[in-house]
Write an enzyme that holds these catalytic residues in place. Structure first.
Site, short mmCIF file in Angstrom:
data_model
loop_
_atom_site.label_atom_id
_atom_site.label_comp_id
_atom_site.label_asym_id
_atom_site.label_seq_id
_atom_site.Cartn_x
_atom_site.Cartn_y
_atom_site.Cartn_z
N LYS A 44 0.81 -1.22 0.00
CA LYS A 44 0.00 0.00 0.00
C LYS A 44 0.84 1.27 0.00
O LYS A 44 0.31 2.34 -0.27
CB LYS A 44 -0.95 -0.01 1.19
CG LYS A 44 -1.94 -1.15 1.12
CD LYS A 44 -2.82 -1.05 -0.12
CE LYS A 44 -3.92 -2.08 -0.07
NZ LYS A 44 -4.93 -1.83 -1.09
N SER A 261 -2.69 -12.65 4.56
CA SER A 261 -3.32 -12.61 3.23
C SER A 261 -2.39 -13.19 2.16
O SER A 261 -2.84 -13.62 1.11
CB SER A 261 -3.74 -11.18 2.86
OG SER A 261 -2.62 -10.35 2.67
#
Lengths: 315, 93
Positions: A44, A261
Protein backbone atom coordinates in the site's frame (compact mmCIF):
# COMPACT_ATOMS: atom_id res chain seq x y z
CA UNK A 1 22.51 0.41 -5.77
CA UNK A 2 22.60 4.15 -5.60
CA UNK A 3 21.75 6.39 -2.67
CA UNK A 4 18.03 7.17 -2.47
CA UNK A 5 17.30 10.88 -2.09
CA UNK A 6 14.63 10.15 0.48
CA UNK A 7 12.75 7.16 1.88
CA UNK A 8 9.86 7.52 -0.57
CA UNK A 9 12.22 6.72 -3.44
CA UNK A 10 12.67 3.25 -1.98
CA UNK A 11 9.01 2.36 -2.55
CA UNK A 12 8.57 -0.33 -5.21
CA UNK A 13 11.09 -2.41 -7.17
CA UNK A 14 10.42 -5.26 -4.80
CA UNK A 15 12.04 -8.70 -5.18
CA UNK A 16 10.40 -11.61 -6.99
CA UNK A 17 11.38 -14.93 -5.41
CA UNK A 18 11.02 -18.49 -6.70
CA UNK A 19 9.15 -20.62 -4.14
CA UNK A 20 8.36 -23.50 -6.52
CA UNK A 21 9.32 -26.05 -3.87
CA UNK A 22 5.83 -25.34 -2.45
CA UNK A 23 4.14 -26.05 -5.80
CA UNK A 24 2.05 -29.24 -5.90
CA UNK A 25 2.81 -29.57 -9.63
CA UNK A 26 6.47 -29.91 -10.73
CA UNK A 27 5.54 -28.34 -14.08
CA UNK A 28 4.20 -25.18 -12.43
CA UNK A 29 6.54 -22.56 -11.01
CA UNK A 30 5.32 -20.25 -8.23
CA UNK A 31 6.98 -16.84 -7.87
CA UNK A 32 6.22 -14.46 -5.00
CA UNK A 33 6.59 -10.68 -5.10
CA UNK A 34 7.58 -9.48 -1.65
CA UNK A 35 5.86 -6.16 -1.01
CA UNK A 36 6.65 -6.30 2.70
CA UNK A 37 10.07 -4.82 1.94
CA UNK A 38 8.54 -1.43 1.20
CA UNK A 39 9.47 1.20 3.83
CA UNK A 40 5.98 1.27 5.39
CA UNK A 41 5.89 -2.51 5.25
CA UNK A 42 3.28 -3.17 2.58
CA UNK A 43 2.21 -2.90 -1.04
CA UNK A 44 0.00 0.00 0.00
CA UNK A 45 3.02 2.31 0.14
CA UNK A 46 2.79 2.32 -3.64
CA UNK A 47 -0.77 3.57 -3.78
CA UNK A 48 -0.28 5.97 -0.85
CA UNK A 49 2.49 7.67 -2.80
CA UNK A 50 0.51 7.55 -6.04
CA UNK A 51 -2.67 9.00 -4.48
CA UNK A 52 -0.81 11.80 -2.71
CA UNK A 53 1.47 12.75 -5.61
CA UNK A 54 -1.50 12.76 -7.97
CA UNK A 55 -3.38 15.07 -5.59
CA UNK A 56 -0.34 17.35 -5.30
CA UNK A 57 -0.06 17.59 -9.10
CA UNK A 58 -3.73 18.43 -9.51
CA UNK A 59 -3.69 20.89 -6.61
CA UNK A 60 -6.16 18.95 -4.48
CA UNK A 61 -3.74 19.07 -1.58
CA UNK A 62 -1.63 22.03 -0.59
CA UNK A 63 1.01 22.37 2.13
CA UNK A 64 -0.33 21.63 5.60
CA UNK A 65 -3.45 19.86 4.31
CA UNK A 66 -5.49 17.42 6.41
CA UNK A 67 -6.38 14.10 4.75
CA UNK A 68 -8.96 11.48 5.75
CA UNK A 69 -8.99 7.88 4.55
CA UNK A 70 -10.82 4.66 5.51
CA UNK A 71 -8.40 1.79 5.88
CA UNK A 72 -8.19 -1.49 7.73
CA UNK A 73 -4.51 -0.80 8.10
CA UNK A 74 -1.98 -0.93 5.33
CA UNK A 75 -3.15 1.98 3.19
CA UNK A 76 -3.47 4.05 6.34
CA UNK A 77 0.08 3.12 7.38
CA UNK A 78 1.47 3.90 3.92
CA UNK A 79 -0.36 7.21 3.79
CA UNK A 80 0.74 8.07 7.33
CA UNK A 81 4.35 7.52 6.26
CA UNK A 82 4.02 9.70 3.15
CA UNK A 83 2.07 12.37 5.04
CA UNK A 84 4.70 12.49 7.79
CA UNK A 85 7.49 13.00 5.27
CA UNK A 86 5.52 15.56 3.26
CA UNK A 87 4.06 17.46 6.23
CA UNK A 88 0.36 16.61 6.00
CA UNK A 89 -2.02 15.60 8.79
CA UNK A 90 -3.77 12.24 8.33
CA UNK A 91 -6.95 10.92 9.91
CA UNK A 92 -7.60 7.20 9.38
CA UNK A 93 -11.03 5.63 9.83
CA UNK A 94 -10.12 2.20 11.18
CA UNK A 95 -12.47 -0.71 11.98
CA UNK A 96 -12.11 -1.68 15.66
CA UNK A 97 -11.22 -5.30 14.86
CA UNK A 98 -7.84 -4.96 13.19
CA UNK A 99 -4.68 -6.42 14.66
CA UNK A 100 -3.08 -4.35 17.43
CA UNK A 101 0.11 -3.88 15.41
CA UNK A 102 -1.75 -2.04 12.64
CA UNK A 103 -3.07 0.45 15.19
CA UNK A 104 0.38 0.82 16.77
CA UNK A 105 2.03 1.51 13.42
CA UNK A 106 -0.50 4.21 12.59
CA UNK A 107 0.38 5.81 15.92
CA UNK A 108 4.11 5.52 15.14
CA UNK A 109 3.65 7.63 12.01
CA UNK A 110 1.45 10.10 13.84
CA UNK A 111 -1.88 9.37 12.17
CA UNK A 112 -5.05 10.21 14.10
CA UNK A 113 -7.30 7.17 14.44
CA UNK A 114 -11.09 7.40 14.19
CA UNK A 115 -12.73 4.08 15.07
CA UNK A 116 -15.56 2.56 13.07
CA UNK A 117 -17.66 -0.39 14.31
CA UNK A 118 -15.88 -3.72 13.85
CA UNK A 119 -19.17 -5.43 13.02
CA UNK A 120 -19.46 -3.31 9.87
CA UNK A 121 -16.00 -4.22 8.57
CA UNK A 122 -14.42 -2.18 5.82
CA UNK A 123 -17.84 -1.15 4.49
CA UNK A 124 -18.53 0.65 7.74
CA UNK A 125 -15.16 2.44 7.62
CA UNK A 126 -15.84 3.60 4.06
CA UNK A 127 -19.30 4.90 5.00
CA UNK A 128 -17.99 6.77 8.04
CA UNK A 129 -15.15 8.37 6.06
CA UNK A 130 -17.61 9.49 3.38
CA UNK A 131 -19.84 11.07 6.03
CA UNK A 132 -16.93 12.80 7.84
CA UNK A 133 -15.49 14.09 4.56
CA UNK A 134 -18.88 15.58 3.68
CA UNK A 135 -19.13 17.24 7.13
CA UNK A 136 -15.57 18.63 6.93
CA UNK A 137 -15.11 20.06 3.44
CA UNK A 138 -11.57 21.25 4.27
CA UNK A 139 -10.41 17.63 4.76
CA UNK A 140 -9.14 15.98 1.60
CA UNK A 141 -10.60 12.54 0.94
CA UNK A 142 -8.49 10.76 -1.69
CA UNK A 143 -10.68 7.62 -1.44
CA UNK A 144 -8.51 4.65 -2.41
CA UNK A 145 -11.57 2.62 -3.48
CA UNK A 146 -12.60 5.20 -6.04
CA UNK A 147 -9.36 6.88 -7.14
CA UNK A 148 -7.76 5.83 -10.40
CA UNK A 149 -4.30 6.68 -9.00
CA UNK A 150 -4.66 3.39 -7.05
CA UNK A 151 -4.76 0.94 -10.00
CA UNK A 152 -2.49 3.30 -11.96
CA UNK A 153 0.33 2.75 -9.42
CA UNK A 154 0.17 -0.95 -10.25
CA UNK A 155 -0.26 -0.43 -14.00
CA UNK A 156 2.78 1.86 -14.11
CA UNK A 157 5.04 0.06 -11.63
CA UNK A 158 4.00 -3.30 -10.11
CA UNK A 159 2.89 -4.77 -13.46
CA UNK A 160 5.98 -3.67 -15.43
CA UNK A 161 8.25 -4.95 -12.64
CA UNK A 162 6.63 -8.41 -12.87
CA UNK A 163 6.84 -8.43 -16.68
CA UNK A 164 10.50 -7.35 -16.53
CA UNK A 165 11.40 -10.10 -14.04
CA UNK A 166 9.12 -12.93 -15.26
CA UNK A 167 7.81 -12.54 -18.83
CA UNK A 168 7.01 -16.27 -18.71
CA UNK A 169 4.10 -15.53 -16.32
CA UNK A 170 0.90 -17.44 -17.19
CA UNK A 171 -1.18 -16.69 -14.08
CA UNK A 172 -1.34 -13.72 -11.74
CA UNK A 173 -2.99 -14.29 -8.35
CA UNK A 174 -3.65 -11.59 -5.76
CA UNK A 175 -6.09 -10.61 -3.04
CA UNK A 176 -9.11 -8.55 -4.05
CA UNK A 177 -9.29 -5.76 -1.43
CA UNK A 178 -9.85 -2.47 -3.23
CA UNK A 179 -9.12 -4.42 -6.45
CA UNK A 180 -6.36 -1.91 -7.32
CA UNK A 181 -3.54 -4.47 -7.54
CA UNK A 182 -5.54 -6.90 -9.70
CA UNK A 183 -6.83 -4.17 -12.00
CA UNK A 184 -3.50 -2.43 -12.55
CA UNK A 185 -1.24 -5.46 -12.80
CA UNK A 186 -3.87 -7.55 -14.61
CA UNK A 187 -4.46 -4.90 -17.26
CA UNK A 188 -0.73 -4.42 -17.86
CA UNK A 189 0.05 -8.14 -18.09
CA UNK A 190 -2.89 -8.82 -20.43
CA UNK A 191 -1.74 -6.01 -22.72
CA UNK A 192 1.64 -7.72 -22.90
CA UNK A 193 0.18 -11.21 -23.24
CA UNK A 194 -3.60 -11.61 -23.54
CA UNK A 195 -3.29 -15.27 -22.50
CA UNK A 196 -2.28 -14.35 -18.94
CA UNK A 197 -4.97 -15.42 -16.46
CA UNK A 198 -5.86 -13.08 -13.61
CA UNK A 199 -7.23 -14.70 -10.45
CA UNK A 200 -8.64 -12.95 -7.40
CA UNK A 201 -8.69 -14.49 -3.94
CA UNK A 202 -10.84 -13.07 -1.18
CA UNK A 203 -11.50 -13.89 2.46
CA UNK A 204 -14.94 -15.22 3.47
CA UNK A 205 -17.09 -12.27 4.49
CA UNK A 206 -17.76 -14.03 7.80
CA UNK A 207 -19.25 -12.17 10.68
CA UNK A 208 -18.96 -8.70 9.20
CA UNK A 209 -21.81 -9.55 6.83
CA UNK A 210 -24.09 -9.80 9.85
CA UNK A 211 -23.74 -6.04 10.22
CA UNK A 212 -25.45 -5.51 6.88
CA UNK A 213 -29.18 -5.02 7.14
CA UNK A 214 -29.98 -5.48 3.49
CA UNK A 215 -28.34 -6.06 0.17
CA UNK A 216 -28.30 -2.40 -0.71
CA UNK A 217 -25.67 -1.96 2.01
CA UNK A 218 -23.45 -3.97 -0.34
CA UNK A 219 -20.44 -2.34 -1.88
CA UNK A 220 -18.40 -2.67 -5.07
CA UNK A 221 -15.32 -0.42 -5.28
CA UNK A 222 -15.92 2.27 -7.91
CA UNK A 223 -12.48 1.60 -9.44
CA UNK A 224 -13.56 -2.01 -10.05
CA UNK A 225 -16.57 -0.85 -12.06
CA UNK A 226 -14.72 1.98 -13.86
CA UNK A 227 -11.91 -0.32 -14.96
CA UNK A 228 -14.03 -3.23 -16.19
CA UNK A 229 -13.04 -5.50 -13.31
CA UNK A 230 -15.64 -8.12 -14.16
CA UNK A 231 -14.29 -8.50 -17.69
CA UNK A 232 -10.66 -8.46 -16.53
CA UNK A 233 -10.80 -11.17 -13.87
CA UNK A 234 -10.78 -14.80 -14.99
CA UNK A 235 -11.62 -16.32 -11.63
CA UNK A 236 -12.53 -15.26 -8.10
CA UNK A 237 -12.15 -17.71 -5.24
CA UNK A 238 -12.79 -17.59 -1.51
CA UNK A 239 -9.95 -18.78 0.70
CA UNK A 240 -10.86 -19.38 4.32
CA UNK A 241 -8.71 -18.50 7.35
CA UNK A 242 -7.59 -22.09 7.91
CA UNK A 243 -6.08 -22.44 4.43
CA UNK A 244 -4.66 -18.92 4.62
CA UNK A 245 -2.94 -19.64 7.92
CA UNK A 246 -1.72 -23.10 6.89
CA UNK A 247 -0.05 -21.68 3.76
CA UNK A 248 1.32 -18.70 5.68
CA UNK A 249 3.07 -21.27 7.91
CA UNK A 250 4.34 -23.28 4.94
CA UNK A 251 6.02 -20.12 3.63
CA UNK A 252 8.32 -20.22 6.64
CA UNK A 253 9.85 -23.42 5.17
CA UNK A 254 11.20 -21.34 2.29
CA UNK A 255 12.22 -18.46 4.57
CA UNK A 256 9.34 -16.14 3.74
CA UNK A 257 7.78 -14.41 6.77
CA UNK A 258 4.61 -12.93 5.33
CA UNK A 259 1.21 -11.66 6.46
CA UNK A 260 -1.86 -13.87 6.51
CA UNK A 261 -3.32 -12.61 3.23
CA UNK A 262 -0.16 -13.89 1.53
CA UNK A 263 -1.14 -17.38 2.63
CA UNK A 264 -4.51 -16.83 0.94
CA UNK A 265 -2.81 -15.81 -2.32
CA UNK A 266 -0.55 -18.86 -2.09
CA UNK A 267 -3.58 -21.11 -1.55
CA UNK A 268 -5.00 -19.62 -4.76
CA UNK A 269 -1.73 -20.27 -6.59
CA UNK A 270 -1.68 -23.88 -5.38
CA UNK A 271 -5.23 -24.33 -6.65
CA UNK A 272 -4.19 -22.90 -10.03
CA UNK A 273 -1.14 -25.19 -10.12
CA UNK A 274 -3.39 -28.21 -9.55
CA UNK A 275 -5.75 -27.20 -12.36
CA UNK A 276 -3.19 -26.47 -15.10
CA UNK A 277 -0.64 -28.68 -16.81
CA UNK A 278 2.28 -26.29 -16.74
CA UNK A 279 2.99 -22.61 -16.28
CA UNK A 280 4.30 -19.86 -14.03
CA UNK A 281 2.07 -18.42 -11.32
CA UNK A 282 3.06 -15.03 -9.89
CA UNK A 283 1.53 -14.06 -6.55
CA UNK A 284 1.73 -10.89 -4.54
CA UNK A 285 2.65 -10.92 -0.87
CA UNK A 286 1.04 -7.66 0.34
CA UNK A 287 2.98 -7.45 3.60
CA UNK A 288 5.34 -9.18 6.01
CA UNK A 289 4.35 -11.13 9.09
CA UNK A 290 5.33 -8.54 11.69
CA UNK A 291 1.87 -7.03 12.07
CA UNK A 292 0.32 -10.43 12.85
CA UNK A 293 2.62 -11.74 15.58
CA UNK A 294 -0.03 -10.94 18.20
CA UNK A 295 -2.44 -13.36 16.47
CA UNK A 296 -0.15 -16.31 17.26
CA UNK A 297 -0.37 -17.25 13.57
CA UNK A 298 2.92 -19.18 13.57
CA UNK A 299 3.15 -20.38 17.13
CA UNK A 300 -0.27 -21.27 18.55
CA UNK A 301 -2.61 -24.21 17.89
CA UNK A 302 -3.91 -23.81 14.33
CA UNK A 303 -7.60 -24.24 15.20
CA UNK A 304 -7.36 -21.62 17.96
CA UNK A 305 -5.68 -19.16 15.61
CA UNK A 306 -8.38 -19.82 12.98
CA UNK A 307 -11.06 -18.86 15.51
CA UNK A 308 -9.15 -15.68 16.38
CA UNK A 309 -8.61 -14.86 12.72
CA UNK A 310 -12.36 -14.93 12.11
CA UNK A 311 -12.71 -11.95 14.40
CA UNK A 312 -10.00 -9.73 12.95
CA UNK A 313 -9.53 -8.19 9.53
CA UNK A 314 -6.32 -9.62 8.13
CA UNK A 315 -6.78 -8.97 4.44
CA UNK B 1 -28.69 -32.77 -8.75
CA UNK B 2 -29.18 -32.13 -5.07
CA UNK B 3 -27.21 -29.23 -3.60
CA UNK B 4 -27.02 -27.25 -0.36
CA UNK B 5 -27.89 -23.57 -0.76
CA UNK B 6 -26.58 -21.28 2.00
CA UNK B 7 -28.18 -17.89 2.65
CA UNK B 8 -26.81 -14.78 4.39
CA UNK B 9 -28.45 -13.61 7.61
CA UNK B 10 -30.32 -10.78 5.91
CA UNK B 11 -32.16 -13.12 3.52
CA UNK B 12 -33.13 -15.76 6.06
CA UNK B 13 -36.36 -14.13 7.25
CA UNK B 14 -37.75 -14.68 3.74
CA UNK B 15 -37.16 -18.45 4.04
CA UNK B 16 -38.62 -18.83 7.55
CA UNK B 17 -35.21 -18.34 9.16
CA UNK B 18 -33.44 -21.28 7.53
CA UNK B 19 -29.65 -20.79 7.18
CA UNK B 20 -29.56 -23.26 4.30
CA UNK B 21 -31.91 -25.18 2.02
CA UNK B 22 -31.63 -28.39 0.03
CA UNK B 23 -32.35 -27.60 -3.60
CA UNK B 24 -32.64 -29.54 -6.86
CA UNK B 25 -31.46 -28.35 -10.27
CA UNK B 26 -28.88 -28.63 -13.03
CA UNK B 27 -27.56 -25.05 -13.12
CA UNK B 28 -27.13 -22.10 -10.76
CA UNK B 29 -29.80 -20.19 -12.69
CA UNK B 30 -32.31 -23.03 -12.39
CA UNK B 31 -31.73 -23.29 -8.64
CA UNK B 32 -32.04 -19.55 -8.03
CA UNK B 33 -35.20 -19.36 -10.14
CA UNK B 34 -36.70 -22.19 -8.08
CA UNK B 35 -35.65 -20.36 -4.91
CA UNK B 36 -37.39 -17.09 -5.78
CA UNK B 37 -40.47 -18.96 -7.03
CA UNK B 38 -40.80 -20.91 -3.79
CA UNK B 39 -40.00 -17.89 -1.62
CA UNK B 40 -41.49 -14.84 -3.36
CA UNK B 41 -40.10 -12.61 -0.57
CA UNK B 42 -36.70 -13.05 -2.26
CA UNK B 43 -37.76 -11.94 -5.74
CA UNK B 44 -35.91 -8.80 -6.71
CA UNK B 45 -33.35 -9.54 -3.95
CA UNK B 46 -31.32 -12.27 -5.62
CA UNK B 47 -32.36 -12.00 -9.27
CA UNK B 48 -33.42 -8.78 -10.95
CA UNK B 49 -36.61 -8.42 -13.00
CA UNK B 50 -34.74 -9.35 -16.18
CA UNK B 51 -33.49 -12.55 -14.54
CA UNK B 52 -29.84 -11.54 -14.02
CA UNK B 53 -27.96 -11.57 -10.72
CA UNK B 54 -28.53 -8.59 -8.41
CA UNK B 55 -25.36 -6.47 -8.59
CA UNK B 56 -24.76 -6.60 -4.84
CA UNK B 57 -25.15 -10.39 -4.72
CA UNK B 58 -22.25 -12.78 -5.15
CA UNK B 59 -23.06 -16.45 -5.69
CA UNK B 60 -20.37 -19.03 -5.03
CA UNK B 61 -20.26 -22.62 -6.26
CA UNK B 62 -18.23 -24.24 -3.51
CA UNK B 63 -15.55 -21.49 -3.29
CA UNK B 64 -15.74 -19.98 -6.77
CA UNK B 65 -17.72 -16.85 -7.71
CA UNK B 66 -20.06 -17.99 -10.51
CA UNK B 67 -19.70 -14.63 -12.32
CA UNK B 68 -16.27 -15.92 -13.39
CA UNK B 69 -17.43 -19.45 -14.18
CA UNK B 70 -20.41 -19.75 -16.56
CA UNK B 71 -22.55 -17.25 -14.64
CA UNK B 72 -26.15 -18.49 -14.27
CA UNK B 73 -25.46 -21.31 -16.74
CA UNK B 74 -22.80 -22.77 -14.40
CA UNK B 75 -23.56 -26.49 -13.95
CA UNK B 76 -23.74 -28.02 -10.49
CA UNK B 77 -22.98 -31.54 -9.24
CA UNK B 78 -24.54 -33.62 -6.48
CA UNK B 79 -23.35 -32.47 -3.08
CA UNK B 80 -22.14 -29.05 -4.21
CA UNK B 81 -22.51 -26.14 -1.81
CA UNK B 82 -23.88 -22.91 -3.24
CA UNK B 83 -23.53 -19.75 -1.12
CA UNK B 84 -25.27 -16.44 -1.65
CA UNK B 85 -23.32 -13.56 -0.13
CA UNK B 86 -23.65 -9.79 -0.25
CA UNK B 87 -20.86 -7.85 -1.99
CA UNK B 88 -18.70 -6.09 0.60
CA UNK B 89 -15.59 -3.97 0.49
CA UNK B 90 -12.40 -5.98 0.70
CA UNK B 91 -10.13 -5.76 3.65
CA UNK B 92 -6.66 -4.62 3.95
CA UNK B 93 -6.58 -2.10 1.82
Amino acid sequence: MTVAKNILETIGNTPLVDISSLSPNPQVKILIKLEGVNPGGSIKDRIALSLIEDAERTGRITPGATLIEPSSGNTGIGMALVCRVRGYTLKVVLPQNVSIERRQLLEVWGAQIIESPGSEGSNGAVRMAQRLAAENPDWVFLYQYGNDANPRAHYEHTGPEIWRDAPEVTHFVAGLGTSGTLLGVGKYLKEKNPAVQVWAVEPPTGEMVDGLRNLDDGYIPPIFLQNGGEELLDRKTIVGPKDSLAWTRRLIDVGVFAGISTGAALAGAVKAAQLIESGTVVIVSPDGGWKYLSTGAWTDDLDEVVERAKRIIYF
Amino acid sequence: MSVELRLPTMLRPAVNGAPSLTMEGETIGEILTTLVTEYPGLSGQVLTDDGSLHRFVNVYLNDDDVRYLDKLETKVADGDVISILPAVAGGAS
